[in-house]
Design a protein around this motif. Structure first.
Motif, mmCIF file in Angstrom:
data_model
loop_
_atom_site.group_PDB
_atom_site.id
_atom_site.type_symbol
_atom_site.label_atom_id
_atom_site.label_comp_id
_atom_site.label_asym_id
_atom_site.label_seq_id
_atom_site.Cartn_x
_atom_site.Cartn_y
_atom_site.Cartn_z
ATOM 1 N N ARG A 60 0.834 -1.207 0.000
ATOM 2 C CA ARG A 60 0.000 0.000 0.000
ATOM 3 C C ARG A 60 0.865 1.252 0.000
ATOM 4 O O ARG A 60 0.606 2.212 -0.721
ATOM 5 N N ARG A 61 1.929 1.238 0.777
ATOM 6 C CA ARG A 61 2.847 2.380 0.822
ATOM 7 C C ARG A 61 3.476 2.624 -0.545
ATOM 8 O O ARG A 61 3.601 3.754 -1.002
ATOM 9 N N ARG A 62 3.894 1.545 -1.204
ATOM 10 C CA ARG A 62 4.481 1.670 -2.542
ATOM 11 C C ARG A 62 3.467 2.201 -3.550
ATOM 12 O O ARG A 62 3.804 3.041 -4.388
ATOM 13 N N ILE A 63 2.244 1.731 -3.466
ATOM 14 C CA ILE A 63 1.203 2.191 -4.402
ATOM 15 C C ILE A 63 0.850 3.656 -4.132
ATOM 16 O O ILE A 63 0.608 4.423 -5.068
ATOM 17 N N ILE A 99 -5.712 -1.890 -5.074
ATOM 18 C CA ILE A 99 -5.693 -0.871 -4.022
ATOM 19 C C ILE A 99 -6.389 0.419 -4.450
ATOM 20 O O ILE A 99 -7.192 0.983 -3.710
ATOM 21 N N ILE A 100 -6.094 0.899 -5.657
ATOM 22 C CA ILE A 100 -6.645 2.172 -6.121
ATOM 23 C C ILE A 100 -7.991 1.998 -6.815
ATOM 24 O O ILE A 100 -8.837 2.881 -6.779
ATOM 25 N N GLY A 101 -8.177 0.857 -7.460
ATOM 26 C CA GLY A 101 -9.461 0.612 -8.128
ATOM 27 C C GLY A 101 -9.476 0.975 -9.596
ATOM 28 O O GLY A 101 -10.534 1.003 -10.214
ATOM 29 N N GLU A 102 -8.315 1.265 -10.155
ATOM 30 C CA GLU A 102 -8.199 1.563 -11.581
ATOM 31 C C GLU A 102 -6.770 1.283 -12.023
ATOM 32 O O GLU A 102 -5.893 1.103 -11.193
ATOM 33 N N THR A 103 -6.556 1.251 -13.329
ATOM 34 C CA THR A 103 -5.216 0.984 -13.837
ATOM 35 C C THR A 103 -4.328 2.213 -13.633
ATOM 36 O O THR A 103 -4.838 3.340 -13.516
ATOM 37 N N LEU A 124 -9.599 11.968 -1.332
ATOM 38 C CA LEU A 124 -10.349 10.972 -2.111
ATOM 39 C C LEU A 124 -9.457 9.897 -2.701
ATOM 40 O O LEU A 124 -9.852 8.757 -2.849
ATOM 41 N N ARG A 125 -8.241 10.241 -3.050
ATOM 42 C CA ARG A 125 -7.350 9.294 -3.710
ATOM 43 C C ARG A 125 -6.503 8.481 -2.759
ATOM 44 O O ARG A 125 -5.789 7.589 -3.181
ATOM 45 N N ARG A 126 -6.561 8.770 -1.492
ATOM 46 C CA ARG A 126 -5.788 7.990 -0.528
ATOM 47 C C ARG A 126 -6.372 6.594 -0.450
ATOM 48 O O ARG A 126 -7.551 6.420 -0.232
#
Length: 128
Positions: A60-63, A99-103, A124-126
């Protein structure tokens, strides 16, 4: 200092190491050494303390960092994948999507809209 305080300090020390060195190859044994406990005990205590495994926290930290690089730089997605510590581009894109929900490419395209205040966009993007 009681046991719980000592345990929490050890876990925070390991998590801080993960935050600083997220792009480096980190394994449970190395993180357990930072916390001065056994690897098996480290994984259990980390999850009990932070609600997720050390591996998932590091992913998650890397993403999170990759998301920022996609928004703020023109680096290629492949270069970003490597820069944040993923050895495999396929693993990076799959994990990013989970994790983010998109490519990563759609995330980059969507980040250029600039319609909302920066604080709202960051909130919102966290990743959850």
């Amino acid at each position: 200092m009681n046991y719980a305080e000592d345990r929490n300090r050890r876990m925070l020390r390991a998590r801080d190491t993960m935050d600083r060195r997220y792009a480096e190859p980190l394994d449970v044994a190395a993180l357990a050494a930072v916390a001065h406990i056994s690897p098996a005990h480290f994984s259990r205590v980390f999850k009990a303390t932070f609600g997720e495994t050390p591996h998932r926290y590091l992913q998650r930290r890397r993403i999170e960092r990759a998301s920022a690089l996609l928004r703020e730089t023109t680096m290629s997605i492949s270069d970003i994948s490597t820069a944040v510590g993923f050895g495999s581009f396929a693993t990076f894109t799959r994990t990013f999507g989970q994790i983010i929900g998109e490519t990563p490419s759609s995330h980059r395209l969507r980040s250029g809209d600039g319609v909302a205040p920066t604080c709202a966009v960051k909130s919102l993007r966290r990743p959850a």
